[in-house]
Design an enzyme around this catalytic site. Structure first.
Site, short mmCIF file in Angstrom:
data_model
loop_
_atom_site.label_atom_id
_atom_site.label_comp_id
_atom_site.label_asym_id
_atom_site.label_seq_id
_atom_site.Cartn_x
_atom_site.Cartn_y
_atom_site.Cartn_z
N TYR A 1 9.11 15.76 15.61
CA TYR A 1 9.82 14.70 14.88
C TYR A 1 10.61 13.83 15.85
O TYR A 1 11.51 14.32 16.55
CB TYR A 1 10.77 15.29 13.83
CG TYR A 1 10.13 16.21 12.82
CD1 TYR A 1 8.76 16.20 12.58
CD2 TYR A 1 10.90 17.12 12.10
CE1 TYR A 1 8.18 17.05 11.65
CE2 TYR A 1 10.34 17.97 11.18
CZ TYR A 1 8.97 17.94 10.96
OH TYR A 1 8.42 18.80 10.04
N LEU B 1 8.78 16.94 -3.19
CA LEU B 1 8.85 15.79 -4.09
C LEU B 1 7.68 14.83 -3.85
O LEU B 1 7.77 13.64 -4.12
CB LEU B 1 10.18 15.04 -3.94
CG LEU B 1 11.44 15.80 -4.35
CD1 LEU B 1 12.66 14.93 -4.18
CD2 LEU B 1 11.32 16.29 -5.80
N GLY B 2 6.58 15.37 -3.30
CA GLY B 2 5.43 14.51 -3.04
C GLY B 2 5.78 13.37 -2.12
O GLY B 2 5.37 12.23 -2.34
N ARG B 3 6.55 13.69 -1.07
CA ARG B 3 7.03 12.69 -0.10
C ARG B 3 7.82 11.57 -0.80
O ARG B 3 7.70 10.40 -0.46
CB ARG B 3 5.86 12.13 0.72
CG ARG B 3 5.10 13.21 1.46
CD ARG B 3 4.02 12.68 2.36
NE ARG B 3 3.25 13.79 2.92
CZ ARG B 3 3.61 14.53 3.96
NH1 ARG B 3 4.74 14.23 4.59
NH2 ARG B 3 2.85 15.51 4.39
N GLY B 4 8.60 12.01 -1.78
CA GLY B 4 9.47 11.08 -2.50
C GLY B 4 8.82 10.41 -3.69
O GLY B 4 9.51 9.84 -4.54
N PHE B 5 7.50 10.48 -3.78
CA PHE B 5 6.78 9.76 -4.82
C PHE B 5 7.11 10.29 -6.21
O PHE B 5 7.21 9.51 -7.18
CB PHE B 5 5.28 9.87 -4.56
CG PHE B 5 4.44 8.90 -5.33
CD1 PHE B 5 4.38 7.57 -4.96
CD2 PHE B 5 3.68 9.32 -6.41
CE1 PHE B 5 3.60 6.66 -5.66
CE2 PHE B 5 2.89 8.43 -7.11
CZ PHE B 5 2.84 7.10 -6.74
N SER C 1 9.78 11.29 -7.35
CA SER C 1 11.10 10.87 -7.84
C SER C 1 11.01 9.63 -8.71
O SER C 1 11.95 9.31 -9.46
CB SER C 1 12.04 10.60 -6.67
OG SER C 1 11.62 9.44 -5.95
#
Length: 326
Positions: free
Chosen positions: A53, A202-206, A208
């Protein structure tokens, strides 16, 4: 079932730090530090990073935030990739001779004397897993590492590693729209006494619901390169999010909270909750404490059966690096 080398029970959730150094778009160092500090302030004790990262920059950020606060924190990092500014510049290199120098570099960046969980980020197809894992086990003998983990592996790879040294944790993508670990890994790990941490919970934020159009992603956001967020796949997956939001509204919670709580149901997984704001930490704290009625899980399963999401979770080259199912 053997005792676990870290603790008697797995954590309610783990703070994932990848997004704090630019993976989904640029954020300030002050905001990133405030997010980690908020997690520690509310009693969070499990932090996940990797040398990949930001080419080590994420570890450096985590290390600065842990100065004076290291006690009681379970710190995890990973190795196995070569660095590069772009995804196409990064490759796998898990040769055993890389293990020691990679670990020592992470220790320096983190500013600690010991890493609690040291992961092989991906199995290198050009290197026998037994060779890499044997070299990693020597880090435990030296006291540089407390326990070892694997990322994105299936039963065959897990058993090969476990025959040499205990696998404390397996980490794979796991969410309402990435349920593959339920097929053959979760029962195996529970029987063996290993923990399971699910990233991208969270599905890479999706999931949400905050992203409604592909244009909502910043230009440098790496989700733009992932099939689930492209073209017709994006539109089909928005329909899943809409259904999730309706179910969450019926329960009086947010879609993000419901999706995160689902991962933790019946103690199946400890979700790795990525965060880029202190408010995201508060949201995760509330989510893992929710008392969701069991019938809600049945409703979610009907909307999100295995394979419900449209599109692969990575591009073709990254998908080839997954050992899940093997």
């Amino acid at each position: 079932m053997r005792s676990h080398p870290i603790a008697d029970s797995s954590p309610p959730y783990v703070l994932g730090t990848m997004a704090l150094t630019g993976y989904y778009g640029t954020i300030s160092e002050e905001q990133a530090a405030a997010t980690i500090e908020r997690y520690l302030d509310v009693g969070g004790r499990y932090i996940d990073t990797a040398d990949l990262y930001a080419n080590g920059g994420n570890e450096t950020l985590v290390g600065r935030c842990l100065q004076g606060r290291r006690q009681g924190v379970v710190l995890a990092t990973k190795f196995g990739y070569t660095f590069g500014e772009r995804a196409d510049q990064r490759g796998l290199d898990a040769r055993p001779e890389r293990v020691q120098p990679a670990c020592e570099a992470s220790l320096r960046r983190l500013g600690v004397e010991q890493i609690d969980i040291y992961y092989l980020h991906r199995v290198d197809p050009n290197v026998p897993l037994e060779d890499t894992w044997g070299a990693m086990s020597r880090l435990v003998e030296q006291g540089k590492v407390r326990a070892l983990g694997l990322c994105e592996v299936g039963p065959h790879s897990y058993r090969k590693a476990a025959a040499i040294h205990p696998v404390a944790v397996v980490q794979s993508e796991y969410s309402l729209w990435s349920r593959d670990p339920e097929e053959d890994m979760l029962d195996l790990l529970r029987a063996a006494g290993s923990w399971f941490f699910g990233y991208a919970s969270l599905g890479r934020g999706f999931l949400s619901g905050t992203v409604r159009r592909p244009e909502d992603f910043p230009p440098e956001d790496q989700r733009r390169d992932m099939p689930r967020f492209q073209g017709e796949n994006f539109q089909r997956n928005i329909e899943l999010v809409d259904a999730l939001q309706q179910l969450a509204a019926d329960l009086g919670v947010s879609a993000a909270q419901l999706a995160l709580a689902w991962c933790r149901r019946d103690g199946l997984a400890s979700p790795i909750a990525g965060a880029t704001l202190p408010a995201h930490v508060d949201d995760a704290q509330q989510a893992v404490a929710l008392d969701i009625p069991r019938e809600a899980w049945a409703r979610l399963d009907a909307v999100f059966p295995m394979g419900a999401a449209a599109g692969d979770r990575y591009n073709a080259s990254a998908m080839q690096r997954l050992q899940t199912g093997r």
